[in-house]
Design a protein around this motif. Structure first.
Motif, PDB file in Angstrom:
ATOM      1  N   HIS A   5       0.413  -1.371   0.011  1.00 17.00           N
ATOM      2  CA  HIS A   5       0.288   0.312   0.322  1.00 17.00           C
ATOM      3  C   HIS A   5       1.107   1.246   0.089  1.00 17.00           C
ATOM      4  N   LEU A   6       0.468   2.180  -0.223  1.00 15.66           N
ATOM      5  CA  LEU A   6       0.917   3.409  -0.465  1.00 15.66           C
ATOM      6  C   LEU A   6       0.128   4.742   0.419  1.00 15.66           C
ATOM      7  N   ILE A   7       0.128   5.241   0.643  1.00 15.80           N
ATOM      8  CA  ILE A   7      -0.242   6.856   1.761  1.00 15.80           C
ATOM      9  C   ILE A   7       0.253   7.276   1.121  1.00 15.80           C
ATOM     10  N   HIS A   8      -0.284   8.696   0.279  1.00 13.16           N
ATOM     11  CA  HIS A   8       0.369  10.427   0.048  1.00 13.16           C
ATOM     12  C   HIS A   8      -0.433  10.991   1.225  1.00 13.16           C
ATOM     13  N   TYR A   9       0.161  11.874   1.872  1.00  8.96           N
ATOM     14  CA  TYR A   9      -0.802  12.890   3.056  1.00  8.96           C
ATOM     15  C   TYR A   9      -0.842  14.299   1.950  1.00  8.96           C
ATOM     16  N   GLU A  10      -1.343  15.054   2.221  1.00 11.92           N
ATOM     17  CA  GLU A  10      -1.489  16.433   1.611  1.00 11.92           C
ATOM     18  C   GLU A  10      -0.165  17.088   2.484  1.00 11.92           C
ATOM     19  N   ASP A  11       0.436  16.424   2.870  1.00  6.82           N
ATOM     20  CA  ASP A  11       1.519  17.208   2.956  1.00  6.82           C
ATOM     21  C   ASP A  11       2.617  17.228   2.317  1.00  6.82           C
ATOM     22  N   LEU A  12       2.103  16.481   1.039  1.00  6.82           N
ATOM     23  CA  LEU A  12       3.280  15.327   0.956  1.00  6.82           C
ATOM     24  C   LEU A  12       3.540  14.756   0.697  1.00  6.82           C
ATOM     25  N   LEU A  13       3.794  14.092   2.475  1.00  7.78           N
ATOM     26  CA  LEU A  13       4.791  13.221   2.844  1.00  7.78           C
ATOM     27  C   LEU A  13       4.400  11.912   2.548  1.00  7.78           C
ATOM     28  N   VAL A  14       4.999  10.308   2.286  1.00 12.47           N
ATOM     29  CA  VAL A  14       4.786   9.922   2.165  1.00 12.47           C
ATOM     30  C   VAL A  14       5.074   8.280   2.506  1.00 12.47           C
ATOM     31  N   ASP A  15       4.085   7.171   3.115  1.00 12.69           N
ATOM     32  CA  ASP A  15       4.080   6.494   3.822  1.00 12.69           C
ATOM     33  C   ASP A  15       3.938   5.482   3.253  1.00 12.69           C
ATOM     34  N   ALA A  16       4.456   4.322   2.470  1.00 13.81           N
ATOM     35  CA  ALA A  16       4.528   3.271   1.807  1.00 13.81           C
ATOM     36  C   ALA A  16       4.855   2.088   2.213  1.00 13.81           C
ATOM     37  N   THR A  17       4.325   0.995   2.663  1.00 16.00           N
ATOM     38  CA  THR A  17       3.302   0.049   3.214  1.00 16.00           C
ATOM     39  C   THR A  17       3.579  -1.576   2.908  1.00 16.00           C
ATOM     40  N   CYS A  18       4.254  -2.563   3.184  1.00 19.14           N
ATOM     41  CA  CYS A  18       4.344  -3.789   2.827  1.00 19.14           C
ATOM     42  C   CYS A  18       2.950  -4.322   2.032  1.00 19.14           C
ATOM     43  N   SER A  19       1.741  -3.959   3.256  1.00 20.68           N
ATOM     44  CA  SER A  19       0.072  -4.183   3.809  1.00 20.68           C
ATOM     45  C   SER A  19      -0.666  -3.456   3.828  1.00 20.68           C
ATOM     46  N   LEU A  20      -1.912  -3.476   3.744  1.00 14.65           N
ATOM     47  CA  LEU A  20      -3.042  -3.235   4.774  1.00 14.65           C
ATOM     48  C   LEU A  20      -2.345  -3.159   5.968  1.00 14.65           C
ATOM     49  N   GLY A  21      -2.251  -3.966   6.597  1.00 15.31           N
ATOM     50  CA  GLY A  21      -1.699  -3.974   8.096  1.00 15.31           C
ATOM     51  C   GLY A  21      -0.793  -2.660   8.929  1.00 15.31           C
ATOM     52  N   CYS A  22      -0.247  -2.845   7.529  1.00 15.98           N
ATOM     53  CA  CYS A  22       0.704  -1.231   8.005  1.00 15.98           C
ATOM     54  C   CYS A  22       0.638   0.252   7.732  1.00 15.98           C
ATOM     55  N   ALA A  23      -0.508  -0.270   6.762  1.00 15.56           N
ATOM     56  CA  ALA A  23      -0.523   1.453   6.285  1.00 15.56           C
ATOM     57  C   ALA A  23      -1.543   1.642   7.724  1.00 15.56           C
ATOM     58  N   ALA A  24      -2.335   0.553   7.955  1.00 15.20           N
ATOM     59  CA  ALA A  24      -3.355   0.534   9.031  1.00 15.20           C
ATOM     60  C   ALA A  24      -2.478   1.717  10.416  1.00 15.20           C
ATOM     61  N   LEU A  25      -1.518   1.569  10.715  1.00 16.65           N
ATOM     62  CA  LEU A  25      -0.854   1.744  11.824  1.00 16.65           C
ATOM     63  C   LEU A  25       0.278   3.058  11.290  1.00 16.65           C
ATOM     64  N   SER A  26       0.047   3.862   9.697  1.00 13.22           N
ATOM     65  CA  SER A  26       0.606   4.758   9.627  1.00 13.22           C
ATOM     66  C   SER A  26      -0.386   5.694  10.025  1.00 13.22           C
ATOM     67  N   LEU A  27      -1.369   4.941   9.365  1.00 15.70           N
ATOM     68  CA  LEU A  27      -2.796   5.974   9.281  1.00 15.70           C
ATOM     69  C   LEU A  27      -2.862   6.334  10.983  1.00 15.70           C
ATOM     70  N   ALA A  28      -3.411   5.433  11.633  1.00 16.22           N
ATOM     71  CA  ALA A  28      -3.229   5.973  12.928  1.00 16.22           C
ATOM     72  C   ALA A  28      -2.339   6.486  13.970  1.00 16.22           C
ATOM     73  N   LEU A  29      -0.841   6.042  13.601  1.00 12.51           N
ATOM     74  CA  LEU A  29      -0.420   8.047  14.122  1.00 12.51           C
ATOM     75  C   LEU A  29      -0.318   9.062  14.165  1.00 12.51           C
ATOM     76  N   ASN A  30      -0.576   9.092  12.606  1.00 14.09           N
ATOM     77  CA  ASN A  30      -0.533  10.017  11.803  1.00 14.09           C
ATOM     78  C   ASN A  30      -2.036  10.511  11.919  1.00 14.09           C
ATOM     79  N   ILE A  31      -2.835  10.521  13.206  1.00  8.62           N
ATOM     80  CA  ILE A  31      -4.341  11.240  12.656  1.00  8.62           C
ATOM     81  C   ILE A  31      -4.743  12.250  12.197  1.00  8.62           C
ATOM     82  N   ASP A  32      -3.618  12.878  12.523  1.00 15.84           N
ATOM     83  CA  ASP A  32      -3.789  14.237  12.455  1.00 15.84           C
ATOM     84  C   ASP A  32      -3.462  14.787  11.052  1.00 15.84           C
ATOM     85  N   ARG A  33      -2.836  13.835  10.069  1.00 15.81           N
ATOM     86  CA  ARG A  33      -2.347  14.131   8.936  1.00 15.81           C
ATOM     87  C   ARG A  33      -3.629  13.761   7.651  1.00 15.81           C
ATOM     88  N   GLY A  34      -3.946  14.648   6.825  1.00 14.54           N
ATOM     89  CA  GLY A  34      -4.716  14.281   6.078  1.00 14.54           C
ATOM     90  C   GLY A  34      -4.158  13.207   5.084  1.00 14.54           C
TER      91      GLY A  34
END
Length: 229
Positions: free
Chosen positions: A99-128
């Motif tokens: 998976h790959l998450i592209h946040y509104e501030d243009l930062l990227v979290d690229a993960t191996c799976s949905l499970g790790c993407a879920a961690l990114s979304l939880a930890l970056n709770i205020d980053r849309g």
């Protein structure tokens, strides 16, 4: 329904589910949420932050993605983001579940799976998130292409091997292909929110499973001590 309202509601759901997952992670770690090892964290503009600096502890900057702003994250994606920042797994090897998450501030979290993407979304709770992408498991290409999760359907709970999870959650660009695999391998079809919700619900069991497996690998790799007579 107005698209703006839909986007706002979706973000609120991500925040609610993310907060629950973060709380579970804190409990599993003995009441402490630990940041990833410090690297040169950069944010857009002139500001910068370090995940292990005291000035960022207890704020969203504590868990900021360790990447430079990237306006084109899909360009040479596996070259720029070869490893998952949460578990260290090779995203090229696990291209079919990445998976790959592209946040509104243009930062990227690229993960191996949905499970790790879920961690990114939880930890970056205020980053849309501006966009979230998943590998199209049904594609025929040697490396599965990415598709926006809003356009994907997930096969949840089939007997396909899961990535960082006991429960498989694979994304498909074509519903027909997902239905074909479902008839062969079981499971249920759902949208991204259904798959994300299941990822958070599975977090405790998955954490226990991963810790046990890694502890076992460490024991097996340790040199055997010979007993002296």
């Amino acid at each position: 329904m107005d698209s703006t309202v839909t986007t706002v509601n979706r973000r609120q759901l991500l925040k609610i589910m993310g907060a629950g997952a973060l709380a579970g992670t804190v409990l599993l770690s003995g009441g402490r949420a630990e940041a990833r090892p410090c690297q040169a964290a950069q944010v857009s503009g002139e500001n910068s932050a370090c995940s292990c600096g005291n000035s960022t502890n207890g704020t969203p900057l504590q868990f900021i993605p360790k990447t430079k702003p990237d306006p084109e994250p899909l360009s040479d994606e596996l070259v720029k983001y070869p490893n998952c920042p949460y578990c260290g797994m090779d995203r090229r090897r696990w291209h079919h579940s990445r998976h790959l998450i592209h946040y509104e501030d243009l930062l990227v979290d690229a993960t191996c799976s949905l499970g790790c993407a879920a961690l990114s979304l939880a930890l970056n709770i205020d980053r849309g998130p501006m966009a979230i992408y998943a590998a199209d498991f049904g594609a025929e290409e040697e490396v599965k292409p990415l598709v926006e999760v809003e356009q994907a359907v997930y096969l949840i709970g089939s007997d396909l091997p899961g990535t960082m999870s006991r429960v498989s959650k694979m994304a498909f660009a074509a519903r027909e292909k997902a239905e074909e695999i479902r008839r062969q391998r079981g499971g249920e079809l759902g949208d991204f929110e259904a798959a994300l919700r299941r990822a958070y619900l599975d977090r405790a069991d998955d954490t226990i499973m991963i810790r046990r497996r890694r502890a076992q690998r460490r024991r097996m790799s340790e040199p055997q001590h010979q007993h002296r007579p």
